[in-house]
Write an enzyme that holds these catalytic residues in place. Sequence first.
Site, PDB file in Angstrom:
ATOM      1  N   GLY A  73       0.309   0.349   5.262  1.00 55.76           N
ATOM      2  CA  GLY A  73       1.808  -0.009   5.874  1.00 55.76           C
ATOM      3  C   GLY A  73       2.170   0.406   6.975  1.00 55.76           C
ATOM      4  O   GLY A  73       0.889  -1.240   8.117  1.00 55.76           O
TER       5      GLY A  73
ATOM      6  N   ALA B  65      11.802 -14.200   7.509  1.00 50.69           N
ATOM      7  CA  ALA B  65      12.216 -14.520   6.059  1.00 50.69           C
ATOM      8  C   ALA B  65      13.270 -13.519   5.102  1.00 50.69           C
ATOM      9  O   ALA B  65      11.636 -12.884   4.761  1.00 50.69           O
ATOM     10  CB  ALA B  65      11.948 -16.018   5.773  1.00 50.69           C
TER      11      ALA B  65
ATOM     12  N   ARG C 273      19.584 -13.876   1.750  1.00 49.56           N
ATOM     13  CA  ARG C 273      20.091 -14.323   0.406  1.00 49.56           C
ATOM     14  C   ARG C 273      21.815 -13.983   0.723  1.00 49.56           C
ATOM     15  O   ARG C 273      22.941 -14.727   0.193  1.00 49.56           O
ATOM     16  CB  ARG C 273      19.342 -14.204  -0.700  1.00 49.56           C
TER      17      ARG C 273
ATOM     18  N   GLY D   4       7.548   2.620   3.749  1.00 47.30           N
ATOM     19  CA  GLY D   4       8.523   2.290   4.874  1.00 47.30           C
ATOM     20  C   GLY D   4       8.576   1.192   6.034  1.00 47.30           C
ATOM     21  O   GLY D   4       8.304   1.283   6.289  1.00 47.30           O
TER      22      GLY D   4
ATOM     23  N   LYS E 159      -4.201  -4.588  -2.718  1.00 49.13           N
ATOM     24  CA  LYS E 159      -4.229  -3.996  -1.347  1.00 49.13           C
ATOM     25  C   LYS E 159      -6.295  -3.609  -1.948  1.00 49.13           C
ATOM     26  O   LYS E 159      -6.812  -4.133  -0.638  1.00 49.13           O
ATOM     27  CB  LYS E 159      -3.896  -2.788  -1.234  1.00 49.13           C
TER      28      LYS E 159
ATOM     29  N   ASP F 231      -0.547  -2.944  -7.641  1.00 46.00           N
ATOM     30  CA  ASP F 231      -0.493  -2.382  -6.592  1.00 46.00           C
ATOM     31  C   ASP F 231      -0.716  -1.960  -5.218  1.00 46.00           C
ATOM     32  O   ASP F 231      -1.329  -2.631  -4.694  1.00 46.00           O
ATOM     33  CB  ASP F 231       0.745  -1.561  -5.710  1.00 46.00           C
TER      34      ASP F 231
END
Length: 435
Positions: free
Chosen positions: A136, A10, A46, A308, A207, A203
């Site tokens: 990441g 998704a 979408r 990335g 984390k 952000d």
Amino acid sequence: MAEPLNIALAGLGTVGAGVVRLIETNAELIARRARRPIRISAVSARDRTKDRGVDLSGYRWLDDPADVAGQSDIDVVVEMVGGSDGPALALARKAIAGGKSFVTANKAMIAHHGLELAAAAEAAGVALKFEAAVAGGIPVIKGLSEGAAANAIERVYGILNGTCNYILSTMEDTGRDFADVLAEAQRLGYAEADPTFDVEGIDAAHKLAILAGIAFGTRLRFDAVETTGISGVMAADIAQARALGYVIRLIGTAEIDRRGAAPGLFQRVRPHLIHCDHPLASVDGATNAVVAEGNFMGRLLFQGAGAGEGPTASAVVADLIDIARGEKGAAFSMPSHELESLEPAQSGHRLGRSYLRFIVPDRPGVLAEITAAMRDAGVSIESFIQKGRGGEEGEVIVALVTHEGPESGVSEALRILQGSDSVAKPPLVMQIIGG
């Protein structure tokens, strides 16, 4: 070989497309390591017409992401929609309630709702995994929950946001100011059109809250993370830090504070001066780095690409391989009901050195007022610098470095100076690491 693990994706943005590309490119290797094939059975996004650089024609397309969780042939739902609430959270709840394991790269959702989802996954007997949500492609969650599992982790800290690190290291290399480098980062795609979550430290705070829960076995307390971003850092601060032998980095720090009557959880995201000899000082560009200190293992450094397509997709697929092998486990290393509930620890009694920068009117008496406030608050000054212009006529930059002392002293000095016409703009405070 065993039956395939059927997954549904998704969200088909950069990371989602990267997951498709990785699974297709390394299908044979992944199957050997997972001991069964991992097969994409359905996708949802979408816009069906958007060119994502991968061929999606062979996959079942579902327009509504919520429908992904209702497919009877799906074993695992992978969510890359984003957002702490809304469709992402609804999908997570529906997938887990339907007996499907759930993999996500959504750090905001885990920081806000991770405990709820972990408890639901445990009750349903399915996996909840989110390696890609922190740093990441760096396997820091697996490193803490598995590799360091025998250790009492004493502190975890590091550079948790690649956008901020890119901006600060570029300011360092070029001498340019924050706004100019931010605009360049937006043009290059390192920063979002609305960069607030990155540059204001939110952000990184998401984390950090997740790392703290895993490292210390505590309930997540994102609401208790003290957060200051980098938008107040000036080129003059970068230059002054360099002259003192430091670089500036946005650092998230978490540790259990046992100095009070009861232990508390200390969590803070703030720009710091990092001595050039410290391992984090050499981390530049969009790289992330996390340091964990354990009572037997000593210091571990995890470093690599923090965002990335490739690195994040790699972390997502690593979680899928674990699930294919039957390795579910508790999302936060131990059952959610066993996680310790700690109150936030205050920072005032913490000892350290600080860098303070003021923008002040260029007139007599200003330095005397600042030094008097420091004296009255019990702050000992190691060095005092008046250098350069603050950007407006008649204003100058004054910076000072303190000797080691409690942070409460610095807070008290700033309280004394609050409202004074000798301070033209809010001061910047950064703690010092190393040196």
